[in-house]
Design a protein around this motif. Structure first.
Motif, PDB file in Angstrom:
ATOM      1  N   GLU A  67       0.833  -1.201   0.000  1.00 20.05           N
ATOM      2  CA  GLU A  67       0.000   0.000   0.000  1.00 20.05           C
ATOM      3  C   GLU A  67       0.865   1.248   0.000  1.00 20.05           C
ATOM      4  O   GLU A  67       0.522   2.261  -0.609  1.00 20.05           O
ATOM      5  CB  GLU A  67      -0.935  -0.007   1.210  1.00 20.05           C
ATOM      6  CG  GLU A  67      -2.002   1.055   1.111  1.00 20.05           C
ATOM      7  CD  GLU A  67      -3.233   0.722   1.918  1.00 20.05           C
ATOM      8  OE1 GLU A  67      -3.168  -0.221   2.740  1.00 20.05           O
ATOM      9  OE2 GLU A  67      -4.246   1.407   1.724  1.00 20.05           O
ATOM     10  N   ALA A  68       1.999   1.192   0.687  1.00 15.62           N
ATOM     11  CA  ALA A  68       2.899   2.341   0.743  1.00 15.62           C
ATOM     12  C   ALA A  68       3.897   2.323  -0.409  1.00 15.62           C
ATOM     13  O   ALA A  68       4.772   3.189  -0.476  1.00 15.62           O
ATOM     14  CB  ALA A  68       3.654   2.340   2.075  1.00 15.62           C
ATOM     15  N   PRO A  95       5.500   1.166   6.145  1.00 11.60           N
ATOM     16  CA  PRO A  95       5.304   2.565   6.501  1.00 11.60           C
ATOM     17  C   PRO A  95       5.199   2.826   8.008  1.00 11.60           C
ATOM     18  O   PRO A  95       5.147   3.969   8.432  1.00 11.60           O
ATOM     19  CB  PRO A  95       3.983   2.924   5.821  1.00 11.60           C
ATOM     20  CG  PRO A  95       3.256   1.631   5.736  1.00 11.60           C
ATOM     21  CD  PRO A  95       4.289   0.577   5.545  1.00 11.60           C
ATOM     22  N   GLY A  96       5.137   1.777   8.825  1.00  9.46           N
ATOM     23  CA  GLY A  96       4.954   1.998  10.258  1.00  9.46           C
ATOM     24  C   GLY A  96       3.510   2.332  10.584  1.00  9.46           C
ATOM     25  O   GLY A  96       2.662   2.472   9.686  1.00  9.46           O
ATOM     26  N   ILE A  97       3.244   2.481  11.883  1.00  9.78           N
ATOM     27  CA  ILE A  97       1.872   2.753  12.326  1.00  9.78           C
ATOM     28  C   ILE A  97       1.890   3.925  13.295  1.00  9.78           C
ATOM     29  O   ILE A  97       2.742   3.990  14.184  1.00  9.78           O
ATOM     30  CB  ILE A  97       1.280   1.521  13.038  1.00  9.78           C
ATOM     31  CG1 ILE A  97       1.265   0.325  12.066  1.00  9.78           C
ATOM     32  CG2 ILE A  97      -0.135   1.796  13.527  1.00  9.78           C
ATOM     33  CD1 ILE A  97       1.051  -0.992  12.758  1.00  9.78           C
ATOM     34  N   VAL A  98       0.932   4.859  13.129  1.00 10.44           N
ATOM     35  CA  VAL A  98       0.916   6.016  14.033  1.00 10.44           C
ATOM     36  C   VAL A  98       0.598   5.538  15.445  1.00 10.44           C
ATOM     37  O   VAL A  98      -0.201   4.633  15.658  1.00 10.44           O
ATOM     38  CB  VAL A  98      -0.095   7.105  13.578  1.00 10.44           C
ATOM     39  CG1 VAL A  98       0.263   7.581  12.190  1.00 10.44           C
ATOM     40  CG2 VAL A  98      -1.503   6.596  13.618  1.00 10.44           C
ATOM     41  N   GLY A 112     -10.048  -2.388  12.071  1.00 16.65           N
ATOM     42  CA  GLY A 112      -9.094  -2.395  10.970  1.00 16.65           C
ATOM     43  C   GLY A 112      -9.520  -1.451   9.862  1.00 16.65           C
ATOM     44  O   GLY A 112     -10.513  -0.740   9.963  1.00 16.65           O
ATOM     45  N   SER A 113      -8.739  -1.464   8.779  1.00 16.58           N
ATOM     46  CA  SER A 113      -8.984  -0.502   7.717  1.00 16.58           C
ATOM     47  C   SER A 113      -9.498  -1.157   6.440  1.00 16.58           C
ATOM     48  O   SER A 113      -9.925  -0.492   5.524  1.00 16.58           O
ATOM     49  CB  SER A 113      -7.687   0.235   7.377  1.00 16.58           C
ATOM     50  OG  SER A 113      -6.730  -0.713   6.914  1.00 16.58           O
ATOM     51  N   PHE A 115     -11.846  -3.824   6.133  1.00 16.51           N
ATOM     52  CA  PHE A 115     -13.177  -4.430   6.121  1.00 16.51           C
ATOM     53  C   PHE A 115     -14.159  -3.632   5.282  1.00 16.51           C
ATOM     54  O   PHE A 115     -14.970  -4.191   4.545  1.00 16.51           O
ATOM     55  CB  PHE A 115     -13.692  -4.560   7.558  1.00 16.51           C
ATOM     56  CG  PHE A 115     -15.036  -5.200   7.657  1.00 16.51           C
ATOM     57  CD1 PHE A 115     -16.198  -4.431   7.622  1.00 16.51           C
ATOM     58  CD2 PHE A 115     -15.154  -6.573   7.780  1.00 16.51           C
ATOM     59  CE1 PHE A 115     -17.447  -5.034   7.706  1.00 16.51           C
ATOM     60  CE2 PHE A 115     -16.408  -7.174   7.869  1.00 16.51           C
ATOM     61  CZ  PHE A 115     -17.548  -6.408   7.835  1.00 16.51           C
ATOM     62  N   HIS A 116     -14.113  -2.318   5.422  1.00 12.59           N
ATOM     63  CA  HIS A 116     -15.127  -1.495   4.752  1.00 12.59           C
ATOM     64  C   HIS A 116     -14.744  -1.119   3.326  1.00 12.59           C
ATOM     65  O   HIS A 116     -15.515  -0.464   2.640  1.00 12.59           O
ATOM     66  CB  HIS A 116     -15.390  -0.224   5.563  1.00 12.59           C
ATOM     67  CG  HIS A 116     -16.036  -0.505   6.883  1.00 12.59           C
ATOM     68  ND1 HIS A 116     -15.341  -0.580   8.062  1.00 12.59           N
ATOM     69  CD2 HIS A 116     -17.328  -0.773   7.206  1.00 12.59           C
ATOM     70  CE1 HIS A 116     -16.171  -0.860   9.057  1.00 12.59           C
ATOM     71  NE2 HIS A 116     -17.381  -0.986   8.567  1.00 12.59           N
ATOM     72  N   LYS A 117     -13.552  -1.517   2.910  1.00 14.98           N
ATOM     73  CA  LYS A 117     -13.141  -1.206   1.539  1.00 14.98           C
ATOM     74  C   LYS A 117     -13.348  -2.416   0.657  1.00 14.98           C
ATOM     75  O   LYS A 117     -13.131  -3.547   1.080  1.00 14.98           O
ATOM     76  CB  LYS A 117     -11.646  -0.888   1.503  1.00 14.98           C
ATOM     77  CG  LYS A 117     -11.283   0.445   2.076  1.00 14.98           C
ATOM     78  CD  LYS A 117      -9.826   0.760   1.750  1.00 14.98           C
ATOM     79  CE  LYS A 117      -9.338   1.836   2.719  1.00 14.98           C
ATOM     80  NZ  LYS A 117      -7.899   1.919   2.750  1.00 14.98           N
ATOM     81  N   LEU A 118     -13.719  -2.190  -0.589  1.00 13.87           N
ATOM     82  CA  LEU A 118     -13.763  -3.303  -1.526  1.00 13.87           C
ATOM     83  C   LEU A 118     -12.511  -3.234  -2.383  1.00 13.87           C
ATOM     84  O   LEU A 118     -12.477  -2.591  -3.421  1.00 13.87           O
ATOM     85  CB  LEU A 118     -15.021  -3.220  -2.400  1.00 13.87           C
ATOM     86  CG  LEU A 118     -16.315  -3.525  -1.673  1.00 13.87           C
ATOM     87  CD1 LEU A 118     -17.456  -3.612  -2.684  1.00 13.87           C
ATOM     88  CD2 LEU A 118     -16.232  -4.826  -0.890  1.00 13.87           C
ATOM     89  N   ILE A 150       7.388   5.648  11.835  1.00 15.22           N
ATOM     90  CA  ILE A 150       6.701   6.061  10.612  1.00 15.22           C
ATOM     91  C   ILE A 150       7.548   6.960   9.708  1.00 15.22           C
ATOM     92  O   ILE A 150       7.184   7.221   8.565  1.00 15.22           O
ATOM     93  CB  ILE A 150       5.355   6.758  10.906  1.00 15.22           C
ATOM     94  CG1 ILE A 150       5.585   8.095  11.637  1.00 15.22           C
ATOM     95  CG2 ILE A 150       4.443   5.846  11.702  1.00 15.22           C
ATOM     96  CD1 ILE A 150       4.279   8.893  11.793  1.00 15.22           C
ATOM     97  N   HIS A 151       8.680   7.450  10.236  1.00  9.76           N
ATOM     98  CA  HIS A 151       9.498   8.353   9.416  1.00  9.76           C
ATOM     99  C   HIS A 151      10.889   8.418  10.012  1.00  9.76           C
ATOM    100  O   HIS A 151      11.056   8.391  11.231  1.00  9.76           O
ATOM    101  CB  HIS A 151       8.865   9.742   9.373  1.00  9.76           C
ATOM    102  CG  HIS A 151       9.397  10.597   8.269  1.00  9.76           C
ATOM    103  ND1 HIS A 151      10.539  11.344   8.407  1.00  9.76           N
ATOM    104  CD2 HIS A 151       8.941  10.799   7.002  1.00  9.76           C
ATOM    105  CE1 HIS A 151      10.773  11.992   7.261  1.00  9.76           C
ATOM    106  NE2 HIS A 151       9.822  11.685   6.409  1.00  9.76           N
ATOM    107  N   HIS A 184      12.090   3.202   8.813  1.00  3.45           N
ATOM    108  CA  HIS A 184      10.640   3.096   9.033  1.00  3.45           C
ATOM    109  C   HIS A 184      10.281   1.616   9.001  1.00  3.45           C
ATOM    110  O   HIS A 184      10.958   0.811   8.341  1.00  3.45           O
ATOM    111  CB  HIS A 184       9.853   3.860   7.962  1.00  3.45           C
ATOM    112  CG  HIS A 184      10.287   3.563   6.556  1.00  3.45           C
ATOM    113  ND1 HIS A 184       9.893   2.433   5.873  1.00  3.45           N
ATOM    114  CD2 HIS A 184      11.119   4.235   5.731  1.00  3.45           C
ATOM    115  CE1 HIS A 184      10.452   2.426   4.671  1.00  3.45           C
ATOM    116  NE2 HIS A 184      11.199   3.508   4.567  1.00  3.45           N
TER     117      HIS A 184
END
Lengths: 549, 549
Positions: A67-68, A95-98, A112-113, A115-118, A150-151, A184
């Motif tokens: 994704e990153a 990318p790490g996690i905030v 999570g992030s 589930f709601h995305k297709l 993350i950076h 990162h």
């Protein structure tokens, strides 16, 4: 306690049995539910538990890197702590996690992030890694340790986490910022009770197969015996990032449609259709409404159940374009074959990628590959390799839709023997992959694919595609073998024939024999010898190719 | 959008990729989760959906009647509404449900009374019937209709329910009190999209098998073709009501122990052990503490992770009595056999009930039965009947622990042929039943039993018990058959022998023949003829009885 008879004329409310039973009714927290049902999550035995934890962590790392748009480099380390305890460490360069999200991502179930995305991804349910943390604390009492950055300009964040299963909330044991010489990435460390065994269904097998379907990833693996294996990346390009899409109207359930109509911000039916579904433009929306005998300008909230049913009927009558395939990233027939070639020493390979299909509004693509002959054993059942969204599935083979599709395919049509209702037997490896925006599994552990009819149908079609290619090879090979045998027979009888001819003609036997051999090797004679008898030995199985369910 | 490079020296926080990704993180409601994952609940295809809805409702009715000590009378009606829509009505004479609980029981997932109790029942998860309501509304948009009455002197309560999947809360469409000429009971009506087919894995099969394992229940079934079948009760006694117990210390995980120590109201370790676990009296508690080198008087909250580990070690060293069996109500070997006799026309039956065993602190009992020979086909694979807490399991056979146990048993030792890794082949029906305070299923749909090693081990032992009984019968039968054949051979040759003897001796052939026949029928001669040759043809399979995993 004395209970009222259910037919007393003036009962004491408290003593009516239903009142008594009602006292036991309560809510069950998600955390409690999954703690009691850890077998739903892949933790029913110790060997599988080890694999499940590694799999969840590695899948998350691959997803995050992709994704990153970072070429993944993942370090997997399993340390034998003795007494059936293992420390699992998975570290990535993602990318790490905030900081704020860390406790909930790792120690809260159904968070999570994806589930709601297709969109196609390995993780989808918001359960996996939290379940791993929960299993670790269940069996060892120890918290999970997370380190993430993350950076390059920021310090890393480290914390110890447990999950309160009654509330389904994270419990932060300790946390701090610290230096980490990585630019990162994320590092997860979980202690669990487990068993380590090599061989099939092992972590070793999972990582090997993961490397095959993810050639862009480098994986550095140190097993509990402190042996290190490096799966170096062989591709320097990330797979295309799939795009997020909206559901496709084909297969969407009435209840889902009604729910969407209730919640939409669109003001007209036409706007609802064009904005909430993929591949519906103004023209298609107009046609759907016409076919449903509904006004395009209707307000979504005016649409009752009866009108929604009419809308569904209208959709069924309208020709819809297939969903765009950029929401999916299939492995690709060529790569599937080359992966298989690495895995299996065979004499014949073939593969196929089916066109996109849909179940319940969700697009999916099936890919299949076969490897036949060569070093594979002729006595054993076919070896099956199953994948979903590039993740190898190693457990619950017989529960899987892939398995069902394979056993319901008539392999005898393709020259492979097959006992009734079972896997084909012979020198065969079969690969099946499903890529989807939402892969349906038989349980939350994501070990086997659920038996949706649309998916099984596509799998069978893919297997038949490959089967036909295989049949051509198998039959050709058999004909060549027969021709060889016939040639051999002729060769074997030449001395005898030469003998008889010598006696009859007075010629020297050696001369006749040499002449006969010379004649046998002429191309036109070879062709004659190679010709099979009139009857075609290879009758197609007269049963249908597709057996009924 | 432009993203910060992950190595910029002064990045804009907002543009760091991890910050972007964090925006997508959210909680997932249980309702949303199960709506998207209806295949986890048994609703992945239309034929199974019909069965699942009936099963959930009937299981609830049986549980409720048994708990209220009412002999169950259950009416099941399935009406074909056309266009693949079916109306399912299940009505019982149970204790009814208090008005306040109705919406939550039928339209809220993870809500129920059995999850927190350790007692054998059919329902356990607080999901089933709400999932059925959800599937009905998903596919037809229609609410479920509930009618319930808790006492003859009270009016009945009727309501229409849907479930708000986003909040996982009930939505009451309408409700009222009304007259109902039943004294007490509950009636559930749900419309769903489904397919009706007779045969294996059908509602008809489920009800037939349910009647067999629940002889105290009367079931009146009207199928979609309006044909009515009545399964009248054949027993006028309810099965013993299992008692609720506490967990058994054997197999309880460390994390569960730590959680219990944190939440207990007991003030000392000794009180904690004796009050929170079954079969732990003062003497056993003392021994455990001694073996753990812990003081009995310690406060539970003083017990750290390290001390809890010592406590677990102490438990392992202490001899614990098996859990009381009154928390379980097995079917009983005799009843299992008589049920099987109704089902299958065979020549030999046997059965066994294993002693109680434990997995993860939960007691369970395995029962098995076999039917061999008779009208069963000799060419087909063995027919398997699986049950859990008296409920027939009709789907996902190959995912089930029962199936695994059967395929891993060496049936050749018992005279039955068996291809590698597959079911035995021959005239065989195998029944396996697990009774437990918590049956572990492979998914929430409760179709197949999870593969806990302790459970598989007990199942194999039960199968071996039955197998040995079967072997004695099979071998005896084979010996009798052989003896018959040898006798027949003798009989066949008698005319010839008589002929020769007649020629030699001058006697009349008929007289000699008669004399020989007479001699053959003498008991001592029969015994001689029946004696097999020295070599025992039936060698036991030299592989171990238990194949490794």
């Amino acid at each position: 306690m004395v209970q009222s008879k259910l037919t007393d004329s003036a009962p004491n409310e408290e003593m009516i049995i239903a009142t008594q039973l009602a006292k036991g009714q309560r809510e069950i927290s998600v955390g409690e539910f999954f703690a009691k049902n850890r077998h739903l999550l892949g933790f029913d035995n110790k060997k599988k538990a080890l694999l499940t934890v590694v799999k969840e962590a590695v899948d998350n790392s691959l997803d995050a890197c992709e994704e990153a748009r970072i070429l993944p480099e993942i370090i997997v380390e399993i340390i034998d702590m003795g007494n059936e305890r293992y420390r699992i460490i998975v570290e990535d360069n993602g990318p790490g996690i905030v900081k704020k999200q860390v406790p909930r991502i790792f120690a809260k179930l159904l968070y999570g992030s994806k589930f709601h995305k297709l969109r196609m991804s390995r993780g989808q349910q918001g359960i996996g890694i939290s379940a791993a943390v929960m299993y670790g604390q269940l069996t060892t009492g120890r918290p999970a340790k997370i380190l993430t950055k993350i950076h390059s300009s920021k310090p890393a964040y480290a914390c110890e986490l447990k999950i309160d299963t009654h509330k389904n909330e994270p419990e932060i044991g300790s946390d701090e910022e610290k230096e980490w010489n990585k630019e990162h990435g994320t590092r997860v460390e979980i202690d669990i009770e487990a068993t380590y065994l090599k061989g099939s269904q092992s972590v070793d097998e999972y990582l090997k197969q993961t490397a095959i379907t993810n050639p862009h990833a480098t994986i550095i693996y140190t097993n509990p015996k402190a042996e290190q294996v490096i799966f170096a990346r062989v591709a320097n390009e990330l797979p295309k990032l799939p795009t997020e899409i909206q559901p496709h109207l084909y297969g969407v359930e009435l209840g889902v449609l009604m729910d969407m109509l209730k919640r939409t911000e669109s003001r007209t039916l036409q706007a609802f259709l064009t904005s909430e579904f993929t591949r519906v433009g103004a023209g298609t929306a107009k046609q759907i409404c016409e076919n449903a005998a509904l006004l395009q300008s209707m307000k979504p909230r005016e649409i009752t159940r009866e009108l929604a049913e009419k809308l569904m009927e209208g959709v069924k009558k309208t020709r819809l374009i297939a969903p765009p395939t950029d929401c999916l990233s299939p492995i690709g027939a060529e790569q599937l074959e080359s992966g298989l070639k690495k895995e299996v020493g065979a004499e014949f390979y073939c593969s196929t990628t089916r066109p996109p299909a849909i179940y319940r509004g969700y697009p999916f693509i099936i890919e299949a590959a076969l490897a036949y002959g060569g070093q594979q054993s002729a006595e054993e059942q076919a070896h099956i390799l199953r994948y979903a969204n590039r993740v190898p599935l190693l457990y619950q083979q017989s529960a899987c839709a892939s398995f069902k599709s394979i056993t319901q395919t008539a392999w005898r049509n393709y020259g492979i023997s097959q006992p009734q209702n079972a896997l084909p037997v012979g020198q065969l490896t079969i690969v099946l992959h499903i890529a989807s925006v939402w892969v349906p599994f038989t349980s939350e552990s994501k070990e086997a694919i659920a038996h949706y009819p649309e998916i099984i149908k596509e799998m069978k079609l893919a297997l038949q595609d490959c089967g036909r290619k295989l049949a051509m090879y198998v039959h050709k090979k058999a004909r060549i073998k027969d021709a060889q045998e016939r040639a051999n027979i002729f060769e074997r009888y030449i001395p005898e024939v030469a003998d008889s001819l010598a006696q009859l003609s007075g010629e020297k036997k050696e001369n006749i024999q040499e002449a006969l051999l010379k004649m046998l090797s002429k191309p036109e004679i070879q062709a004659q010898v190679a010709m099979p008898p009139e009857e075609d030995i290879y009758k197609l199985d007269t049963r249908q190719e597709e057996q009924d369910e």
